[in-house]
Design a protein around this motif. Structure first.
Motif, PDB file in Angstrom:
ATOM      1  N   ALA A 122       0.823  -1.211   0.000  1.00 37.55           N
ATOM      2  CA  ALA A 122       0.000   0.000   0.000  1.00 37.55           C
ATOM      3  C   ALA A 122       0.857   1.261   0.000  1.00 37.55           C
ATOM      4  O   ALA A 122       0.461   2.286  -0.560  1.00 37.55           O
ATOM      5  CB  ALA A 122      -0.928  -0.014   1.209  1.00 37.55           C
ATOM      6  N   GLU A 123       2.024   1.185   0.632  1.00 41.20           N
ATOM      7  CA  GLU A 123       2.851   2.387   0.820  1.00 41.20           C
ATOM      8  C   GLU A 123       3.895   2.512  -0.298  1.00 41.20           C
ATOM      9  O   GLU A 123       5.083   2.775  -0.061  1.00 41.20           O
ATOM     10  CB  GLU A 123       3.532   2.344   2.193  1.00 41.20           C
ATOM     11  N   LYS A 124       3.448   2.353  -1.558  1.00 43.42           N
ATOM     12  CA  LYS A 124       4.386   2.325  -2.683  1.00 43.42           C
ATOM     13  C   LYS A 124       5.179   3.619  -2.809  1.00 43.42           C
ATOM     14  O   LYS A 124       6.378   3.600  -3.106  1.00 43.42           O
ATOM     15  CB  LYS A 124       3.627   2.041  -3.980  1.00 43.42           C
ATOM     16  N   PHE A 125       4.539   4.755  -2.621  1.00 43.98           N
ATOM     17  CA  PHE A 125       5.241   6.021  -2.838  1.00 43.98           C
ATOM     18  C   PHE A 125       6.321   6.231  -1.780  1.00 43.98           C
ATOM     19  O   PHE A 125       7.424   6.706  -2.086  1.00 43.98           O
ATOM     20  CB  PHE A 125       4.248   7.188  -2.836  1.00 43.98           C
ATOM     21  N   ALA A 126       6.030   5.884  -0.555  1.00 45.71           N
ATOM     22  CA  ALA A 126       7.031   6.013   0.501  1.00 45.71           C
ATOM     23  C   ALA A 126       8.212   5.093   0.241  1.00 45.71           C
ATOM     24  O   ALA A 126       9.375   5.453   0.501  1.00 45.71           O
ATOM     25  CB  ALA A 126       6.404   5.714   1.855  1.00 45.71           C
ATOM     26  N   ARG A 127       7.944   3.907  -0.287  1.00 40.22           N
ATOM     27  CA  ARG A 127       9.030   2.999  -0.643  1.00 40.22           C
ATOM     28  C   ARG A 127       9.862   3.568  -1.790  1.00 40.22           C
ATOM     29  O   ARG A 127      11.098   3.443  -1.802  1.00 40.22           O
ATOM     30  CB  ARG A 127       8.471   1.624  -1.023  1.00 40.22           C
ATOM     31  N   LEU A 128       9.193   4.177  -2.768  1.00 38.49           N
ATOM     32  CA  LEU A 128       9.912   4.806  -3.871  1.00 38.49           C
ATOM     33  C   LEU A 128      10.876   5.863  -3.353  1.00 38.49           C
ATOM     34  O   LEU A 128      12.025   5.944  -3.801  1.00 38.49           O
ATOM     35  CB  LEU A 128       8.925   5.424  -4.866  1.00 38.49           C
ATOM     36  N   GLU A 129      10.422   6.677  -2.414  1.00 38.70           N
ATOM     37  CA  GLU A 129      11.289   7.730  -1.887  1.00 38.70           C
ATOM     38  C   GLU A 129      12.533   7.131  -1.227  1.00 38.70           C
ATOM     39  O   GLU A 129      13.649   7.626  -1.423  1.00 38.70           O
ATOM     40  CB  GLU A 129      10.512   8.590  -0.895  1.00 38.70           C
TER      41      GLU A 129
END
Length: 307
Positions: A122-129
């Motif tokens: 669910a936290e794809k964007f935080a992982r991308l960062e």
């Protein structure tokens, strides 16, 4: 205006087909060959012979070409651990003699994750960062020193940060339509910001957001390259345009509205609108990879007019 060839192999392309297109890209004077990074077809196509891995493909093409830049629009952060990704990209960069660029995105296509057993957090964007911080941090670590990172999702301890890319720091591309988080990440980490499948007006607004974010991060807005990705369908006459549109299952009017379609003169004129919006590079999405005459026409009748 730089023109780059952008392919979508998940729709159905073997490595040999991609290599043929990449060699044509080089021979015809285009700036780069890029590919998507997907493992599942989209829409009403058979997708045969099946997916090819982006970085394995680019490694092979790196050894078969000499000039063109090579990269992804976009590698999904969900596909690879950041340390492994940094190693893979650095190795392909060495294999190419320093011609690789990394487009990195959060990942969005849930079906392909289910199809191949890839977690879809669910936290794809935080992982991308965190991935961006790690990949750029590894490449930026001087030889002989180590890199450590303590994040919410990834932790690295005393990494030797090897291998190093041939070009030192591989250019990083970030793209998308998001109005807040995407510009912030681009402003902090990107060497290039790409606006995919958007109008010149929407692109100009998004470029402005990224410029502002770069300045807020202590950079100059002009530190980044600004680019677009657009489907292309060019013909010497209306009949050829219609034939090429039909071959990719699209309507001419829709392509003219949302992409680069029509005669060479029409396409050159529309590219000029993107240049006025601040774009200096366009990734031409080629959907019929068997039509090499299309590439030749774009090279001789479109690219030649852009200087």
């Amino acid at each position: 205006m730089d023109l780059r060839i952008f392919t979508e192999p998940q729709q159905g392309a073997s490595y040999d087909t991609l290599l043929t297109v990449a060699k044509a890209t080089e021979d015809l004077g285009f700036d780069a060959f890029f590919r998507s990074d997907h493992y599942l077809k989209m829409g009403d196509v058979d997708g045969l012979p099946g997916p090819t891995d982006a970085w394995i493909t680019l490694a092979g093409i790196a050894r078969e070409t000499r000039r063109i830049r090579l990269g992804t629009l976009m590698t999904a952060a969900t596909f690879r651990l950041p340390g492994v990704l940094a190693i893979q990209v650095a190795q392909v960069d060495q294999m190419s003699g320093g011609r690789v660029e990394l487009g990195l995105g959060a990942g969005w296509y849930e079906e392909e994750h289910r199809a191949y057993g890839i977690p879809f957090p669910a936290e794809k964007f935080a992982r991308l960062e965190e991935q961006l911080a790690i990949v750029t941090g590894l490449w930026g670590t001087p030889v002989g020193e180590t890199f450590s990172y303590e994040g919410t999702y990834y932790q690295l301890a005393d990494s030797p940060a090897l291998p190093r890319p041939a070009q030192g720091q591989v250019p990083v591309l970030i793209g998308g339509h998001g109005k807040t988080r995407t510009p912030r990440l681009a402003g902090q980490y990107a060497d290039e910001f790409n606006m995919p499948f958007a109008s010149a007006e929407d692109s100009e607004r998004q470029f402005g957001r990224v410029r502002a974010a770069a300045e807020a991060a202590g950079r100059k807005g002009d530190d980044l390259v600004y680019s677009n990705a657009l489907v292309v369908c060019v013909g010497k006459d209306d009949a050829e345009v219609a034939r090429r549109a039909g071959a990719i299952g699209r309507q001419v009017d829709e392509l003219k509205e949302n992409g680069l379609a029509g005669s060479p003169a029409e396409v050159v004129d529309k590219i000029g609108r993107f240049a006025q919006a601040g774009s200096s590079r366009i990734y031409l999405q080629i959907l019929d990879l068997d039509d090499l005459d299309h590439l030749e026409l774009i090279s001789s009748q479109v690219q030649a007019q852009l200087g």
